[in-house]
Enzyme design. Structure first.
Site, mmCIF file in Angstrom:
data_model
loop_
_atom_site.group_PDB
_atom_site.id
_atom_site.type_symbol
_atom_site.label_atom_id
_atom_site.label_comp_id
_atom_site.label_asym_id
_atom_site.label_seq_id
_atom_site.Cartn_x
_atom_site.Cartn_y
_atom_site.Cartn_z
ATOM 1 N N ARG C 90 0.616 -1.139 -0.129
ATOM 2 C CA ARG C 90 -0.127 0.037 -0.051
ATOM 3 C C ARG C 90 0.842 1.280 0.047
ATOM 4 O O ARG C 90 0.554 2.088 -0.776
ATOM 5 C CB ARG C 90 -0.967 0.136 1.299
ATOM 6 C CG ARG C 90 -2.122 -1.178 1.170
ATOM 7 C CD ARG C 90 -2.904 -1.191 -0.053
ATOM 8 N NE ARG C 90 -3.778 -2.234 0.001
ATOM 9 C CZ ARG C 90 -3.689 -3.558 -0.374
ATOM 10 N NH1 ARG C 90 -2.516 -3.809 -0.519
ATOM 11 N NH2 ARG C 90 -4.540 -4.475 -0.337
ATOM 12 N N GLU C 93 2.247 1.493 -3.366
ATOM 13 C CA GLU C 93 1.054 2.249 -3.936
ATOM 14 C C GLU C 93 0.842 3.528 -4.231
ATOM 15 O O GLU C 93 0.831 4.547 -5.060
ATOM 16 C CB GLU C 93 -0.189 1.439 -3.818
ATOM 17 C CG GLU C 93 -1.323 1.775 -4.878
ATOM 18 C CD GLU C 93 -2.584 0.839 -4.347
ATOM 19 O OE1 GLU C 93 -2.578 -0.377 -4.289
ATOM 20 O OE2 GLU C 93 -3.458 1.268 -3.906
ATOM 21 N N SER C 116 14.643 15.278 2.171
ATOM 22 C CA SER C 116 15.729 14.301 2.653
ATOM 23 C C SER C 116 15.107 12.803 3.361
ATOM 24 O O SER C 116 14.132 13.011 3.999
ATOM 25 C CB SER C 116 16.766 14.900 3.652
ATOM 26 O OG SER C 116 17.633 13.989 4.051
#
Lengths: 149, 149, 149, 149, 149, 149, 149, 149, 149, 149
Positions: C90, C93, C116
């Site tokens: 997830r 994704e 960063s």
């Protein structure tokens, strides 16, 4: 209408080849290093408006291109994950063969962290050598330590 | 019986960690640069018999290891084509972002050819900087031109 | 003799499962966040000697492990480039679907540069919600600008 | 005739660059967050008819585009499985380095399940910091437990 | 000492083969569906303590395994991204050939969103058919809509 | 002249979006299921001449397209081996997480063989549920046993 | 305007096929080997101005092409990492099957180093043989030793 | 008991390193070329019984190994599709850069067909050169034409 | 205890090599084709109890192996997606070069559908030929048509 | 001007679909097998001038195409390394599942070597069967032995 930064890069390359422009001339016109200038013209850096106008002039770019040169590009200049061009592959090979060495020595000197690829500069020059001239490249990157929190 | 150079590398790393040996100490014992020394200990370079004996002594290696250290290794020090370690990835990123720039500038200066990764040296050092120390790396490789035939 | 940091990670995991230790307990013992602590125990961060001793105590680690916990590890905690575990996928994704959005908005606010992943912290907590509790994650990373040179 | 949502995305980007439109302006016109708005304009979300008409107006889109903006798109905004752009790569790196940590901590707090990437929101903002401003990102996703059956 | 959930899975499989245990028997002992039970035994679901004890009994697992069965596993049960086993490949083929169809029809019926793979159940059964029995599989997943914010 | 079935698929999609045609309307016009109809329109099935003419009428396709719709297409509807679209990925995830379970249970019930993806049908429907409607999918495939010879 | 060297290569191939030009004729016109000539025409080598003019004449290339032929190309002539064409695959197979042999024998004879692919020549000729003619290929590359530093 | 040819290859390499045996000595003992001999010892060729006995003697192999050396091996001597070792990579680079050239020239001379990698021999030797010795490699493979049928 | 079918396959191969057993002998003992028999012994088919006992006898397998031979295996007999072994690669090449031809001709003769790889048999035999013996392979698979629904 | 053989293949396919030409008709016109004919038309074989003229006539190809059909093509007819089309995938599956079997049996009968994919023919025909017609495919390839040297 220009649809992508890649189009601008192709225009720059086509004109550079046709008119035989040197990157160092472009760099001189911008008053910056040839390394940053070339990367910017090849679509890896964002320019200021003034820089974009200078570059558009040199490469006969259309009006639209000036805005694209100021936009932050999607970076990455190579067509494959492992480069096929022999010159660029040698650099990949250095990362592959010396990668663990580079990591060990930077970590030994500085502790856990990285050498920045953003606060970074690159300098490429000819090193005369009687046994055959050498390419001398200096990379300088700020050390950024990992911190506890 | 030792079955591969990788086993020797693992022994060296395990001892180095356990006894807290610094690569610069090993380099001093060999009278060579810390860059070459580390690469050789990490299985990327072949050693002479004498070098191998020094290294075996430092890292408490078994007799067999001395022969393995002299054999030419199958090079490549990273587990994946695109490195996952952030420090090493930054180098891969430099090749990716600046790859076309490096190619353009070396070709502009020298013509068609490559910067050797064999007749090559690497030097890594700390560059003091008030805004945060920097890692300064010098790569020097002989230029090798493509020729007609 | 321990041959790699991965062995130490496996030992920690096996003991954690067997003794049902919670990461937040380990974090409390170290006086640090549970995020950094877990990452460090899972082989992604280097510990100080004192931290390593605390961790070795908690997880019944052998003497050797204390040195390994202080060594800078080869980072990367996932077995495949595209993660197969649904929870971790997830996140991948999110990077895939929102990646271009994240880039646009950070660049719009800050100009060309990155957030960063080194000077970085992560904070994961439960957010009570009558329609079902939520996971709330705060990422904070220093903005690092690209510079001309 | 427009043949794909990607064409609409390219039109939006080209106009945005040419006319220097800011995502936050578009978001204001829609009365929604800049995160959702940008994702929708970049082809990752379906719009309502009214939203599509507002967006078409802002970006001078042809009639056809309004229907495409309302269609559910094939999602995924990155050209490669491992992103090459440094800003987006840092996010992938966070998933890679902290992935196992994130999993452990969410599972420790909530049990087996995932943090939804659908019932999900994203908030990106500047966090002023004397040592250099930071990017602060809040992800909020509903926890969805695995169930027995 | 057991070092990973995969070891537990291998033990379960080896005993199942040796003692010819049927998954439906295990499911009956747990009072749950054979689908969830098999997935849990193959290392894809976390068990409760009581479930783990039942399973350990059936498969002669050592003490340690009971804790591992309760830990949330790193999910993913296939050795390659494109499965090589013909039975499992057929499912991948269905996703490949019908993937765009499934997306169109779910989106046509429900709007933009997904069918949950978490709040999800699976039911596999034999469907008698004079032309050759059929495998009938019912997948049921909660529809989760994307929302604006 | 039309050069590929993909062109026909793109024409169908563009018209569908522009004229807001529903797949269930097309299915009704053909007198077939919406699942087969959608797959056929998206270039995964070959149509009969009559079906092709109906489809050409609905989507304003040129004469040439009728022949292409009858040709057996090169199947495969997804652009990458691991799908990036969240809805389709959830199906891939089901294959990944439950793949070994599906194999075990089909083999336990039927012996060695596969569930056909050719003599196969798919049925997708809405399942009303007070806790949120569900997507209910029924897959039915003939069992094909491996035989000795 | 020509936008890439690949365009020039396509023009050369199209004319060569149409006019049935042989590479050996081109080589003779240039006064160089057919191997270098072919590689250069296929976009793998940079030509001198004079060579480019000869080639442009032979292949009816537009004015612009002459500049492109002198530019250093991005090398790599194959569309996939593992070649699909049977003739070229056989060479890849030789590298795969004999790769470790080649390495062992070169290292046994010369020590650690490589055979240059830059200071390199290739010669392909027919070897008459009563059992069927053979292809005889001679590769000659300078040996480049790794050095200590 | 030996379980694979790879084990035999590892035994041969370990003994060769330990006892500093040269491949040319092994070849002389077999009365064959050093190229075939090395390939066979590295697990790429099947030996006759007599050859296997000679090799077993030289490398102190156990009884079992003699049978394995006679079995036809699963060929392929490199760990990755794109080799990481610089020496072997240079060969891959030759295939990549010169691949289309090799194909053109063999097809120009012989028509459609391939150069056999089976009815094939390889000869590697030192070529003295005042500018630095060269590696000279001769590949000879029967031309096999494609035929109509 | 045996932990996987792969272990059984390795045992069979090791004994076959050591005792020089021919697959045709095993097939004769089972009263089945050598093709099915070999595939089954190499872990690609499930055996009946009686078959497993015959095989266990021939190959001196331990008791446990008999159960494993009866279990349905996870199929797939090659270590890489593109095979490296030249004999097997030639088959992959046939699929690559003739794949579109095979599809066209089967579809032309039978309409849309596939040739089953399950209701399938394979027959490999020597075909004497004065110009050199040939391998003649007959594949026979049931045609399975796609159907409307 | 035609720029590649792929263009010719697309023209042939488009005309074949539009005019409903059968491959067997083309084969009859050429007086060759339908297998070779189809492969040649799909860009996998080089034709003679006369064959090219016949094919150009049948498919209404422009003048230029005749030269392209005679040129040796870059072979490989599939868009991905693992084919997605179910019919072609079944062949890949046969190579995957039976690959080690095919290798064992050919090597058992003939010794070390390969079955040629060049001196090779393919024959596809319908095999009437009361339980459903079958596709019968005969592959015949010359056996090529590896030789010592």
């Amino acid at each position: 209408m220009i649809n992508s930064r890649e189009e601008v890069t192709r225009m720059i390359q086509a004109t550079r080849i046709r008119k035989d422009i040197r990157w160092s001339q472009v760099a001189a016109a911008l008053g910056l290093s040839k390394e940053w200038t070339t990367a910017a013209c090849l679509g890896q850096m964002a320019m200021s408006k003034q820089q974009a106008m200078v570059v558009a002039e040199i490469f006969d770019l259309p009006e639209d291109a000036i805005a694209w040169l100021q936009a932050v590009p999607y970076k990455g200049s190579l067509p494959t994950a492992v480069p096929t061009d022999p010159l660029i592959y040698r650099w990949y090979e250095v990362v592959n063969v010396y990668g663990s060495t580079i990591k060990e020595l930077i970590n030994e000197e500085f502790g856990d962290g990285i050498m920045s690829a953003i606060d970074f500069s690159l300098d490429i020059e000819r090193e005369a050598d009687p046994k055959g001239d050498r390419v001398r490249v200096v990379l300088s990157g700020k050390f950024l330590p990992y911190k506890e929190y």
